[in-house]
Design an enzyme around this catalytic site. Structure first.
Site, PDB file in Angstrom:
ATOM      1  N   GLU A 154       0.834  -1.194   0.000  1.00  0.00           N
ATOM      2  CA  GLU A 154       0.000   0.000   0.000  1.00  0.00           C
ATOM      3  C   GLU A 154       0.870   1.245   0.000  1.00  0.00           C
ATOM      4  OE1 GLU A 154      -2.637   0.216   3.405  1.00  0.00           O
ATOM      5  OE2 GLU A 154      -2.495   2.397   3.244  1.00  0.00           O
ATOM      6  N   HIS A 155       1.978   1.201   0.752  1.00  0.00           N
ATOM      7  CA  HIS A 155       2.882   2.341   0.773  1.00  0.00           C
ATOM      8  C   HIS A 155       3.595   2.521  -0.560  1.00  0.00           C
ATOM      9  CE1 HIS A 155       3.291   4.134   4.826  1.00  0.00           C
ATOM     10  NE2 HIS A 155       2.550   3.094   5.119  1.00  0.00           N
TER      11      HIS A 155
END
Lengths: 531, 464
Positions: free
Chosen positions: B72-73
């Site tokens: 997600e990052h």
């Protein structure tokens, strides 16, 4: 061995006999209730998984929704001066409330803190409803919730409920606003809640509310919006029913109120208003207003300092580094003036936030405070721009925080940013800020309570409402020269400074003022004899 | 069109029943590769569009726990077509917000933007999910960011408490893992933060498959236009698993247990108690939601004094038992948690625990019609009230299609909620709560937290 077996058999038989007796007794006395049934498929409850549609529900007929965003906001004024405004919106829930032109700025002749008290006392017992519980029970029948919010210049009592409960809602609002009983025990509970909130404010690592108080006190010394929004600790015991009534007599008057609604038909709202608000006698009597404070906000500029030990503010196991927070502000303009939109665009262009992360793409990572300040000076923890605007004045300020030993550098960076605002804005930068402002406006207005607040506030201050697409149009027509014009005007005003934390390295107010009037924004050189 | 109908005087704009049936429809189409497209046209000038994927920390194992969160990052740090700066500038210039979240069973990437920018939004989202660049330098940098976020989460005691609750209730199973990876109080050097690019690529290849994805949108969106955009950008998402690596979700057993993290230096104690609840698509979830609405929630800043509608709240206020409490329920595809979480000071933990369990026993035995009616109304109001804005609606569409294969219409929720009578509520609550072993977590100055055996014995009453 044998003895044990026979003993076991005997006790077993005895046990069975006893339990039989008990069961029989039970059946005789209570009916068959000796064990708990755990099945959830009995008594006609649908035992169908959520992945399959429930049978027996009529096929829905779906509506098409389009074009409803362009509906005008309808406004009516009653004979006693009360304005009624409504915005039609599709849905089975509506938000209705009363906004009053009253807030902490009107407390000049009273002990400060009435606004916070009134917020906590809202929707307590009234003439018709014996307690807050009764109010909540009535609302629950209509799936409703109620809330009150006070700010420096407006007080809002709002109820969100099903549309079919409109009449009850308006009657409840009229009761809550005009006929609160203000019992002693309620005032006692409020004092406790206020004390708790003040403690919480001081304990929190996030200094935002404190700094906002301080910058207003600095910018508008001792008048209107500079008066404290939170009750000062020594005033908590000074406020009682008499003081509150004398305040309410002056400020809760129909000509200062707007009944706003979103999601209902205008005619129905007007009918309910005539029934419950036109001739309603407030509980504090109807004597004419004696002491209404109509003063205009006077921007003075100035500095407010608070030395505070910020070395151990973390509430959890991870320590938060010690920071000094400063906020530097300059006068902008009121939201009634044409310059308001360029100021809003300027605020968006400055943007900023925490140095850790903007929050992802779209949250302002290409705004000036990120590009010029946070990305270049990694020791700054935070640089954010805020714009507060009231009906007669406004304040554009930048909040920054860093380690106490670098306060001087931090102040210089901020003053240089202010001066650079007066330079010409890049074209892409300006376009981006305008698009982001329009986008933020439209996204916020998706939500019904926000539409309600927008309708109420605009009608309260101007008597009419600019629709969202009109505002978007005004935003699109802002040019770089507009920005330059408003910035030049802003830089001529006296700065307002608020500082919190370890202030040993803070430059003096005169130096900050000199920096903001200089060409490049640098602080005057100081020569120390002893290093 | 509802707005142009002339209305008789004295009647609300639209009757409740009419408006339930008359809400805009959620349309659902499936593409050839199995990707589902669902949207609701609400007529707003803005919209939210996103990809909801059936992947999360539950699909990870001890070795690669934290991959989903790390991914997600990495998602917004550049794709094959746009560098990080180009991507960010595009989004900023559109005035859009790009966000993502990862949970135990779902991952979502979504964008809030003006309705006219829908095509660009779908294009960017499809790039982010399909052709994320994942370059090595960025991976190294994000490692530091994730570490720092882990540290920050440590100070959010509510998160810590609920994470520990999962860790103990589902101990030894994948649901017990935290979404963010092994916490820093455990050993950070182990697994999680040693993820390599290979791990991330593997994760994408195994889990980002078309049948597990939903493209959801809400706002001023036209369904046909959205389907067209999906066809042109996402037809390439694979729908086949390589070799034998079909991920099968093994059942996660619930273990009644407790974890106590005692730290007398903290000012307040955070305590959570939960039993195994219903799975997401089980019909029992509706009575359990009503039960939670009956217990309600409370916070010291509510200012209502002792005139709050929930009985537990009244007791909490009168005897000053806690700073806040809430009844919560989390549900996953085949299991769930049903519990009460409260924050109190160190002298009232025992009492608060006693009254919380008392509230549960009350639900199982003597709950009255007026309580249930109140709970039903509150639940209906909150279900509808939460749908305020395009993002909550879009989120609900995405999650519903992943959980139930369809969007449950409001009229159906209403019918299911109305079918909950006091006897149904008692039966269902007894099934899940009565005489069951709970999972208990305490963080902070918890010396007074009741012993587990006593908590266990308060899960039934000897009066029946």
């Amino acid at each position: 061995m044998n003895i044990r077996v026979s003993f076991w058999l005997k006790t077993n038989r005895m046990a069975t006999h006893m339990s039989k007796c008990r069961t029989w007794n039970r059946v005789h006395r209570f009916g068959i209730a000796a064990y708990r049934k755990y099945s959830s498929s009995g008594s006609g409850y649908p035992n169908i998984s959520l992945s399959t549609p429930l049978p027996g529900i009529p096929k829905p007929v779906f509506a098409s929704v389009d074009g409803q965003e362009k509906y005008e906001t309808k406004i009516t004024t009653l004979e006693n001066g009360l304005k009624i405004a409504s915005q039609n919106k599709f849905g089975q829930f509506c938000t209705v409330g009363i906004l009053i032109n009253s807030g902490s700025r009107h407390e000049a002749k009273y002990p400060s803190g009435i606004a916070q008290f009134l917020e906590k006392l809202a929707f307590s017992s009234t003439a018709q409803y014996g307690s807050k519980d009764e109010i909540l029970l009535t609302l629950e029948k209509h799936g409703g919730i109620c809330d009150c919010q006070t700010s420096r210049d407006t007080t809002m009592y709002a109820v969100s409920a099903e549309v079919k409960g409109l009449d009850t809602v308006v009657s409840l609002l009229s009761d809550a606003v005009l006929q609160p009983r203000l019992l002693d025990e309620e005032i006692e509970m409020t004092k406790m809640a206020v004390r708790f909130e003040l403690e919480d404010l001081n304990m929190r690592p996030d200094p935002e509310p404190l700094l906002t108080e301080m910058i207003h006190a600095a910018a508008y010394r001792g008048n209107t919006v500079g008066l404290p929004r939170f009750c000062p600790a020594d005033n908590v015991d000074k406020l009682d029913k008499t003081v509150l009534h004398s305040y309410l007599r002056n400020y809760y008057r129909p000509e200062r109120m707007v009944l706003a609604g979103v999601g209902i038909e205008h005619e129905q709202l007007v009918d309910s208003a005539r029934k419950y608000l036109l001739d309603a006698k407030p509980v504090w009597g109807t004597s004419p207003a004696a002491n209404v404070d109509l003063s205009v906000a006077q921007y003075t500029g100035g500095i407010v300092k608070m030395e505070k030990d910020m070395s151990d503010v973390s509430l959890g196991p991870t320590p938060i580094p010690e920071l000094t927070h400063i906020m530097i502000g300059l006068e902008s303009c009121s939201f009634l003036e044409d310059d308001f939109i360029p100021f809003a665009v300027l605020n968006m262009m400055m943007g900023g936030g925490g140095s850790f992360s903007a929050g992802g793409p779209g949250k302002g990572m290409f705004t000036r405070l990120y590009l010029n300040v946070l990305n270049r000076h990694h020791w700054m923890y935070n640089a954010t721009s805020y714009h507060h605007s009231y009906e007669d004045s406004g304040l554009l300020c930048i909040h920054a925080s860093a380690d106490p030993r670098q306060v001087r550098e931090m102040v210089e960076i901020i003053t240089r940013e202010f001066i650079q605002m007066g330079g010409s804005a890049g074209e892409m930068e300006l376009e981006r800020a305008k698009t982001q402002l329009k986008s933020m406006l439209m996204m916020n207005l998706e939500s019904r309570p926000v539409i309600f607040e927008d309708v109420g506030r605009q009608v309260l201050s101007t008597g009419k409402r600019k629709l969202p697409h009109e505002l978007c149009h005004l935003i699109s027509s802002v040019t770089a020269s507009d920005i330059k014009k408003v910035t030049t005007k802003m830089l001529r005003s006296k700065p307002a400074v608020a500082a919190l934390g370890d202030l040993t390295e803070l430059p003096s107010y005169e130096h900050i003022q000199a920096a903001l009037s200089s060409k490049d924004g640098r602080l005057p050189r100081i020569y120390r004899l002893f290093r | 069109r509802l707005a142009s109908r002339s209305l008789p005087r004295g009647q609300a704009s639209v009757s409740y029943a009419q408006s339930l049936l008359g809400a805009p429809e959620t349309q659902l189409t499936a593409l050839d590769n199995g990707l589902r497209v669902a949207s609701e046209d609400t007529g707003h000038a803005t919209c939210t569009v996103g990809l909801w994927i059936g992947a999360g920390s539950r699909y990870e194992n001890e070795r690669n726990n934290g991959t989903g969160f790390f991914l997600e990052h990495m998602a917004f740090k550049g794709t094959k077509k746009h560098t990080q700066t180009a991507l960010e500038q595009q989004v900023e210039s559109m005035g859009a917000h790009l966000s993502a979240y990862t949970s135990r069973e779902h991952t979502a990437y979504y964008m809030k933007t003006l309705a006219k920018d829908l095509p660009k939004a779908v294009e960017l989202l499809s790039e982010v999910v399909q052709s994320c660049s994942l370059n090595e330098a960025e991976i190294e940098q994000q490692r530091g960011v994730v570490l720092r976020e882990l540290e920050e989460v440590e100070s959010n005691l509510q998160e810590v408490c609920l994470d520990l609750l999962h860790a103990t209730a589902y101990q030894g199973t994948p649901l017990g893992q935290s979404v963010m990876g092994p916490s820093s109080t455990a050993s950070v050097i182990k697994s999680g933060l040693n993820l390599t690019r290979q791990d991330l690529v593997e994760y994408i290849n195994i889990h980002y498959k078309a049948p597990r994805m939903v493209l959801a949108a809400a706002g001023g969106v036209n369904h046909e236009e959205l389907v067209g955009l999906a066809k042109s950008h996402m037809s390439g998402v694979s729908f086949e698993y390589e070799g034998d690596v079909v991920p099968v979700l093994s059942p996660c057993r619930f273990t009644g247990s407790d974890i106590r993290m005692r730290d007398d230096a903290l000012p307040l104690a955070h305590v959570a108690i939960a039993v195994e609840g219903a799975s997401a698509s089980s019909p029992d979830i509706v009575p359990l939601m009503v039960a939670n609405a009956v217990i309600g929630s409370y916070d010291l800043t509510y200012g209502g004094g002792k005139h709050l509608s929930s009985r537990l709240a009244r007791i909490a206020v009168e005897d000053k038992l806690c700073h806040s409490f809430q009844a919560f329920s989390s549900s996953y595809s085949d299991t769930g948690l049903l519990g009460i979480y409260f924050v109190s000071d160190k002298h009232h933990i025992d009492d608060m625990m006693h009254w919380s369990q008392n509230a549960w026993m009350n639900l199982c035995t003597t709950v009255t019609e007026s309580d249930v009616a109140r709970g039903r109304n509150a639940l209906k109001a909150s279900l509808v009230g939460q749908l305020n804005g395009t993002t909550p609606i879009c989120d609900e569409i995405g999650r519903h299609v992943l959980n139930y294969g369809r969007r449950v219409p409001l009229a159906e929720w209403n019918a299911r909620i109305d079918a909950v009578t006091p006897s149904v509520l008692r039966d269902v609550c007894s099934k899940y709560i009565y005489d069951k072993c709970p999972a208990v977590v305490g963080v902070g100055p918890i010396e007074q937290l009741t012993d587990y055996n006593r908590i266990r014995s308060a899960m039934y009453w000897l009066r029946f």
